[in-house]
Write a protein that holds these residues in place. Structure first.
Motif, PDB file in Angstrom:
ATOM      1  N   GLU A   1      -5.472 -16.446  -9.643  1.00 37.82           N
ATOM      2  CA  GLU A   1      -6.520 -15.794 -10.445  1.00 37.82           C
ATOM      3  C   GLU A   1      -7.682 -15.341  -9.570  1.00 37.82           C
ATOM      4  O   GLU A   1      -8.213 -14.242  -9.737  1.00 37.82           O
ATOM      5  N   GLN A   2      -8.058 -16.184  -8.610  1.00 36.12           N
ATOM      6  CA  GLN A   2      -9.170 -15.827  -7.732  1.00 36.12           C
ATOM      7  C   GLN A   2      -8.813 -14.633  -6.851  1.00 36.12           C
ATOM      8  O   GLN A   2      -9.634 -13.722  -6.659  1.00 36.12           O
ATOM      9  N   ILE A   3      -7.584 -14.631  -6.321  1.00 36.19           N
ATOM     10  CA  ILE A   3      -7.144 -13.525  -5.472  1.00 36.19           C
ATOM     11  C   ILE A   3      -7.113 -12.225  -6.278  1.00 36.19           C
ATOM     12  O   ILE A   3      -7.544 -11.167  -5.806  1.00 36.19           O
ATOM     13  N   GLU A   4      -6.617 -12.292  -7.497  1.00 39.29           N
ATOM     14  CA  GLU A   4      -6.605 -11.109  -8.362  1.00 39.29           C
ATOM     15  C   GLU A   4      -8.029 -10.581  -8.568  1.00 39.29           C
ATOM     16  O   GLU A   4      -8.283  -9.365  -8.463  1.00 39.29           O
ATOM     17  N   GLU A   5      -8.953 -11.480  -8.875  1.00 38.62           N
ATOM     18  CA  GLU A   5     -10.339 -11.067  -9.108  1.00 38.62           C
ATOM     19  C   GLU A   5     -10.936 -10.413  -7.865  1.00 38.62           C
ATOM     20  O   GLU A   5     -11.646  -9.399  -7.957  1.00 38.62           O
ATOM     21  N   VAL A   6     -10.653 -10.985  -6.688  1.00 40.36           N
ATOM     22  CA  VAL A   6     -11.201 -10.446  -5.442  1.00 40.36           C
ATOM     23  C   VAL A   6     -10.648  -9.060  -5.161  1.00 40.36           C
ATOM     24  O   VAL A   6     -11.394  -8.135  -4.800  1.00 40.36           O
TER      25      VAL A   6
ATOM     26  N   VAL B   1      -9.429  -6.838  -7.260  1.00 37.81           N
ATOM     27  CA  VAL B   1      -9.991  -5.877  -8.211  1.00 37.81           C
ATOM     28  C   VAL B   1     -11.444  -5.558  -7.838  1.00 37.81           C
ATOM     29  O   VAL B   1     -11.866  -4.392  -7.874  1.00 37.81           O
ATOM     30  N   LYS B   2     -12.206  -6.560  -7.447  1.00 36.01           N
ATOM     31  CA  LYS B   2     -13.601  -6.343  -7.046  1.00 36.01           C
ATOM     32  C   LYS B   2     -13.688  -5.455  -5.814  1.00 36.01           C
ATOM     33  O   LYS B   2     -14.524  -4.536  -5.748  1.00 36.01           O
TER      34      LYS B   2
ATOM     35  N   ARG C   1     -14.831   0.039  -3.378  1.00 33.24           N
ATOM     36  CA  ARG C   1     -14.085   1.292  -3.254  1.00 33.24           C
ATOM     37  C   ARG C   1     -13.080   1.260  -2.111  1.00 33.24           C
ATOM     38  O   ARG C   1     -12.790   2.295  -1.491  1.00 33.24           O
ATOM     39  N   ILE C   2     -12.547   0.083  -1.811  1.00 33.77           N
ATOM     40  CA  ILE C   2     -11.477  -0.014  -0.823  1.00 33.77           C
ATOM     41  C   ILE C   2     -10.160   0.357  -1.498  1.00 33.77           C
ATOM     42  O   ILE C   2      -9.832  -0.162  -2.569  1.00 33.77           O
ATOM     43  N   THR C   3      -9.426   1.253  -0.901  1.00 32.46           N
ATOM     44  CA  THR C   3      -8.124   1.656  -1.420  1.00 32.46           C
ATOM     45  C   THR C   3      -7.137   0.510  -1.215  1.00 32.46           C
ATOM     46  O   THR C   3      -7.076  -0.070  -0.128  1.00 32.46           O
ATOM     47  N   VAL C   4      -6.379   0.175  -2.251  1.00 35.04           N
ATOM     48  CA  VAL C   4      -5.463  -0.963  -2.207  1.00 35.04           C
ATOM     49  C   VAL C   4      -4.036  -0.497  -2.491  1.00 35.04           C
ATOM     50  O   VAL C   4      -3.794   0.222  -3.460  1.00 35.04           O
ATOM     51  N   VAL C   5      -3.114  -0.914  -1.622  1.00 38.15           N
ATOM     52  CA  VAL C   5      -1.686  -0.739  -1.880  1.00 38.15           C
ATOM     53  C   VAL C   5      -1.087  -2.140  -1.906  1.00 38.15           C
ATOM     54  O   VAL C   5      -1.085  -2.846  -0.896  1.00 38.15           O
TER      55      VAL C   5
ATOM     56  N   ALA D   1      -4.366  -4.514 -12.761  1.00 35.51           N
ATOM     57  CA  ALA D   1      -5.200  -4.115 -11.628  1.00 35.51           C
ATOM     58  C   ALA D   1      -5.029  -2.670 -11.193  1.00 35.51           C
ATOM     59  O   ALA D   1      -5.965  -2.070 -10.665  1.00 35.51           O
ATOM     60  N   SER D   2      -3.837  -2.094 -11.402  1.00 33.16           N
ATOM     61  CA  SER D   2      -3.497  -0.816 -10.771  1.00 33.16           C
ATOM     62  C   SER D   2      -3.861   0.381 -11.632  1.00 33.16           C
ATOM     63  O   SER D   2      -3.938   0.297 -12.854  1.00 33.16           O
ATOM     64  N   GLN D   3      -4.030   1.510 -10.942  1.00 33.27           N
ATOM     65  CA  GLN D   3      -4.090   2.797 -11.634  1.00 33.27           C
ATOM     66  C   GLN D   3      -2.725   3.502 -11.594  1.00 33.27           C
ATOM     67  O   GLN D   3      -2.366   4.214 -12.515  1.00 33.27           O
TER      68      GLN D   3
END
Length: 231
Positions: free
Chosen positions: A169-174, A176-177, A183-187, A199-201
């Motif tokens: 849960e904490q990792i998910e929150e981080v 997403v934050k 505004r860091i791009t996440v893959v 979490a994803s678009q």
């Protein structure tokens, strides 16, 4: 931000990824889904320059990087959290974190305080060896280390695998934050479909080394999940 066109990646002479197209916009959160062995980790390795051979085009910020070494890709702005975390067990938490700063263009050797705001436990364990941390603590360390490279895009390979639920849960929150606020791009490579949906678009669904489906996360139907992810 990150664009792959007609990418085929090889282990030796055998193609493990075939004709993959993927487009990730700046500030976007994309999940890469699929069965085990479907090509997800191979895709990450291809982007990082860790495969024996890769054909096609890989661009970061409009610049071709397929001819660049892995360290050059890191300096260009690609952060990576590998499957299994990749922590150096005999290095302290501080030393593991310092490794992330070496991939930063500033190469200041300074551990930014904001990683401790994201993961407070790491401050308490700076002198502890990485191998003595729990799995969840090691994952937090791996993400913090990648962030210290000041990445434009961060690639994460199943960061919640084998982690206790409260740390998941904490990792998910981080994550997403980092995406929404910083505004860091996440893959994200992930087997947890519900996390991907939250979490994803966008998503890319890989099956046997090829793109089986892609689109807005709203288009990730239960039928697609069953057809391409069910064992």
């Amino acid at each position: 931000m990150l664009e792959l066109e007609n990418v085929t990646a090889y282990y030796g002479n055998s193609p493990a990824l075939q004709n993959v197209d993927m487009h990730v916009e700046s500030g976007e959160f994309m999940s890469v889904l699929g069965r085990n062995g479907g090509g997800k980790t191979t895709l990450m390795r291809a982007i990082l320059g860790l495969m024996d051979k890769v054909t096609g085009s890989i661009e970061l910020d409009g610049k071709e990087i397929n001819n660049k070494r892995t360290d050059q890709r890191a300096l260009a702005g690609i952060g990576y959290v590998p499957q299994g975390r990749g922590i150096l067990p005999k290095f302290t938490v501080r030393e593991n974190l310092m490794m992330g700063t070496f991939a930063s263009q500033s190469n200041s050797g300074t551990i930014n305080e904001w990683v401790f705001e994201l993961f407070p436990i790491l401050r308490d364990f700076l002198g502890r060896r990485g191998g003595n941390l729990s799995g969840g603590q090691q994952q937090q360390l791996a993400i913090a280390r990648a962030l210290l490279s000041d990445p434009k895009v961060i690639l994460l390979d199943e960061p919640t695998e084998g982690i206790q639920p409260n740390i998941v849960e904490q990792i998910e929150e981080v994550l997403v934050k980092l995406n929404r606020e910083h505004r860091i791009t996440v893959v994200l490579v992930e087997q947890n479909v519900e996390f991907a949906r939250r979490a994803s678009q966008k998503f890319v669904l890989l099956d046997r080394g090829s793109v089986a489906s892609h689109g807005s996360i709203d288009e990730l139907s239960d039928d697609l999940v069953h057809r391409h992810m069910a064992v």
